[in-house]
Design a protein around this motif. Structure first.
Motif, short mmCIF file in Angstrom:
data_model
loop_
_atom_site.label_atom_id
_atom_site.label_comp_id
_atom_site.label_asym_id
_atom_site.label_seq_id
_atom_site.Cartn_x
_atom_site.Cartn_y
_atom_site.Cartn_z
N LEU A 1 84.04 -47.29 -14.66
CA LEU A 1 82.69 -46.75 -14.85
C LEU A 1 81.89 -47.52 -15.90
CD1 LEU A 1 83.57 -42.94 -14.74
CD2 LEU A 1 82.45 -44.28 -12.95
N GLY A 2 82.57 -48.47 -16.60
CA GLY A 2 81.84 -49.33 -17.53
C GLY A 2 82.04 -49.04 -19.00
N LEU A 3 83.08 -48.28 -19.38
CA LEU A 3 83.27 -47.94 -20.80
C LEU A 3 83.44 -49.19 -21.65
CD1 LEU A 3 83.73 -45.98 -23.15
CD2 LEU A 3 86.17 -45.94 -22.51
N HIS A 4 84.36 -50.07 -21.29
CA HIS A 4 84.62 -51.25 -22.12
C HIS A 4 83.39 -52.13 -22.24
CE1 HIS A 4 86.63 -54.62 -23.99
NE2 HIS A 4 86.19 -55.41 -23.03
N VAL A 5 82.72 -52.38 -21.13
CA VAL A 5 81.53 -53.24 -21.16
C VAL A 5 80.43 -52.59 -21.98
CG1 VAL A 5 79.71 -54.27 -19.75
CG2 VAL A 5 82.08 -54.44 -19.02
N ALA A 6 80.32 -51.27 -21.94
CA ALA A 6 79.32 -50.59 -22.75
C ALA A 6 79.60 -50.78 -24.23
CB ALA A 6 79.29 -49.10 -22.41
N ARG A 7 80.86 -50.71 -24.62
CA ARG A 7 81.22 -50.96 -26.03
C ARG A 7 80.91 -52.40 -26.42
NH1 ARG A 7 86.75 -50.17 -27.75
NH2 ARG A 7 86.02 -49.36 -29.76
N ASP B 1 97.20 -48.55 -27.05
CA ASP B 1 97.37 -47.49 -28.03
C ASP B 1 96.35 -46.38 -27.92
OD1 ASP B 1 99.48 -48.97 -29.06
OD2 ASP B 1 98.17 -50.11 -30.39
N ASN B 2 95.28 -46.57 -27.16
CA ASN B 2 94.26 -45.55 -27.01
C ASN B 2 94.06 -45.27 -25.53
OD1 ASN B 2 91.53 -44.41 -26.59
ND2 ASN B 2 91.31 -44.65 -28.79
N PRO B 3 94.36 -44.04 -25.07
CA PRO B 3 94.30 -43.75 -23.63
C PRO B 3 92.90 -43.83 -23.05
CG PRO B 3 94.61 -41.73 -24.88
CD PRO B 3 94.76 -42.86 -25.85
N LEU B 4 91.86 -43.70 -23.89
CA LEU B 4 90.50 -43.82 -23.40
C LEU B 4 90.10 -45.29 -23.27
CD1 LEU B 4 88.77 -40.95 -25.41
CD2 LEU B 4 89.79 -40.87 -23.13
N ILE B 5 90.40 -46.08 -24.30
CA ILE B 5 90.10 -47.51 -24.24
C ILE B 5 90.86 -48.16 -23.09
CG2 ILE B 5 90.42 -49.71 -25.47
CD1 ILE B 5 89.87 -48.19 -28.07
N GLY B 6 92.07 -47.69 -22.83
CA GLY B 6 92.90 -48.27 -21.76
C GLY B 6 92.76 -47.59 -20.42
N LEU C 1 97.10 -35.33 -25.29
CA LEU C 1 96.04 -34.33 -25.29
C LEU C 1 95.67 -33.92 -26.71
CD1 LEU C 1 97.17 -32.11 -22.28
CD2 LEU C 1 95.21 -33.66 -22.38
N LEU C 2 96.67 -33.76 -27.57
CA LEU C 2 96.40 -33.36 -28.95
C LEU C 2 95.63 -34.44 -29.70
CD1 LEU C 2 99.79 -31.67 -29.95
CD2 LEU C 2 97.60 -30.53 -29.54
N LEU C 3 95.92 -35.69 -29.36
CA LEU C 3 95.27 -36.81 -30.06
C LEU C 3 93.96 -37.23 -29.42
CD1 LEU C 3 98.35 -39.10 -30.85
CD2 LEU C 3 97.12 -37.61 -32.42
N LEU C 4 93.57 -36.58 -28.34
CA LEU C 4 92.37 -36.98 -27.61
C LEU C 4 91.11 -37.01 -28.47
CD1 LEU C 4 91.91 -37.97 -24.76
CD2 LEU C 4 91.24 -35.65 -24.11
N PRO C 5 90.89 -36.01 -29.36
CA PRO C 5 89.68 -36.10 -30.22
C PRO C 5 89.67 -37.35 -31.09
CG PRO C 5 90.58 -33.88 -30.25
CD PRO C 5 91.59 -34.74 -29.57
N PHE C 6 90.84 -37.73 -31.62
CA PHE C 6 90.93 -38.93 -32.45
C PHE C 6 90.71 -40.19 -31.60
CE2 PHE C 6 93.54 -35.66 -34.44
CZ PHE C 6 93.00 -35.62 -35.72
N SER C 7 91.24 -40.17 -30.37
CA SER C 7 91.03 -41.30 -29.47
C SER C 7 89.55 -41.47 -29.15
CB SER C 7 91.83 -41.10 -28.18
OG SER C 7 93.22 -41.04 -28.44
N ALA C 8 88.85 -40.34 -28.99
CA ALA C 8 87.41 -40.40 -28.70
C ALA C 8 86.64 -40.95 -29.89
CB ALA C 8 86.91 -39.01 -28.32
N LEU C 9 87.01 -40.52 -31.10
CA LEU C 9 86.33 -41.03 -32.29
C LEU C 9 86.52 -42.54 -32.44
CD1 LEU C 9 87.10 -38.24 -34.91
CD2 LEU C 9 84.87 -38.80 -33.93
N GLN C 10 87.68 -43.05 -32.02
CA GLN C 10 87.94 -44.48 -32.14
C GLN C 10 87.01 -45.32 -31.27
OE1 GLN C 10 92.21 -44.95 -31.43
NE2 GLN C 10 92.45 -45.44 -33.60
N LEU C 11 86.40 -44.71 -30.28
CA LEU C 11 85.47 -45.47 -29.44
C LEU C 11 84.28 -45.96 -30.24
CD1 LEU C 11 85.39 -43.25 -26.21
CD2 LEU C 11 86.70 -45.35 -26.61
#
Length: 316
Positions: A44-50, A32-37, A13-23
């Motif tokens: 919903l299509g996050l990876h394909v959108a990137r 290593d990134n809970p959002l990417i993974g 949770l503390l690292l979530l802003p940094f994980s979001a910026l990594q997108l």
């Protein structure tokens, strides 16, 4: 909730802003990134959108760089995802350049993957001063333009003298012999082979046309984003996906092609395409000038790379 799980949750949770910026960077690890993974976000299509956005930005940058590139090189790259250029150094000059590079002594680093050892010696100011012909070759305007086009940026690659020793005596499998992509977005790698490379001596291997994000490739990217990191190998989970044969055929892609080449051959490739080091039938040694460049795929501008400035680029 066990204490270790509670700590892990708080840390996430503390690292979530940094994980979001990594997108908005080239970050690629599903581990290593809970959002990417995130399976939910990728459903919903996050990876394909990137992937789509990175490919669109790359195409836009390449359109602006295209006029500087030799038409035949550009056509070969656009079609296949790589360019093969024989006798890149005038034959009368190659033997002298090769001898100077092979005789040069400097600090090197090496790594082992499976039964292969990769040794790299950075091409730094000292080497460029000692071997002026090497500097002249790396600064050739036609080659620089090609490197920029494949990298999709006006950036100076890292250059090394690289030696790959296959079958060093261990029984482990070399992961570089499995067909894979380096990331979800385009990047440059180049090899100027100082010795001939036979078909059974670990040739550079590429699946022609696999650098294009066809509907089949995008569907594959979506499926692998749902599988990672739970059911894939570690390298795939970290963002360098391995490609089984049945998945390659499902994307309507041809067989991988090992590129046996004579010495004094340059291969420049986009390693978002599927590639590998071909298998070697015997202990062998491959020696090459190896170049590499990868930048944030979402940047709209062509230059702006501080690390490519003269005086800095060759000291990285």
């Amino acid at each position: 909730m066990p204490a270790i799980d509670r700590k892990s949750t708080i840390r996430t949770l503390l690292l979530l802003p940094f994980s979001a910026l990594q997108l908005l960077t080239g970050a690629k690890s599903f581990l290593d990134n809970p959002l990417i993974g995130s399976r939910r976000l990728n459903t919903l299509g996050l990876h394909v959108a990137r992937v789509r956005l990175a490919a669109a930005m790359c195409a836009w940058r390449r359109r602006r760089l295209a006029p500087m590139v030799r038409a035949d090189w550009r056509a070969a790259f656009d079609r296949d995802g790589f360019v093969v250029i024989q006798e890149i150094v005038p034959p009368g000059e190659f033997a002298e350049l090769r001898a100077a590079v092979l005789a040069y002594e400097g600090p090197a680093r090496e790594m082992r993957q499976g039964d292969a050892v990769t040794r790299r010696l950075a091409i730094d100011p000292a080497m460029l001063t000692a071997i002026p012909a090497l500097r002249a070759m790396l600064e050739r305007k036609d080659l620089v333009a090609l490197f920029h086009y494949v990298a999709s940026f006006r950036t100076t690659p890292l250059h090394y003298v690289q030696t790959i020793v296959s079958h060093d005596g261990s029984n482990e499998t070399d992961p570089q012999e499995t067909i894979h992509a380096d990331s979800f977005h385009s990047s440059l790698k180049a090899w100027l082979f100082l010795n001939p490379v036979a078909q059974d001596e670990g040739p550079f291997t590429f699946v022609r046309g696999s650098h294009r994000f066809t509907p089949e490739r995008l569907a594959w990217e979506h499926q692998r984003s749902l599988a990672c990191p739970q059911t894939t190998d570690r390298l795939s989970a970290r963002g360098s996906p391995r490609v089984p044969e049945h998945e390659r055929t499902a994307m309507n892609l041809p067989l991988p092609e090992g590129l046996a080449v004579p010495g004094n051959t340059l291969i420049v490739a986009d390693t978002v395409g599927f590639h590998a080091r071909g298998a070697s039938a015997r202990p062998s040694e491959r020696v090459e000038i190896w170049s590499y460049a990868r930048r944030n795929p979402f940047l709209p501008w062509l230059g702006g790379d501080v690390l490519s400035l003269p005086g800095i680029a060759e000291r990285r």
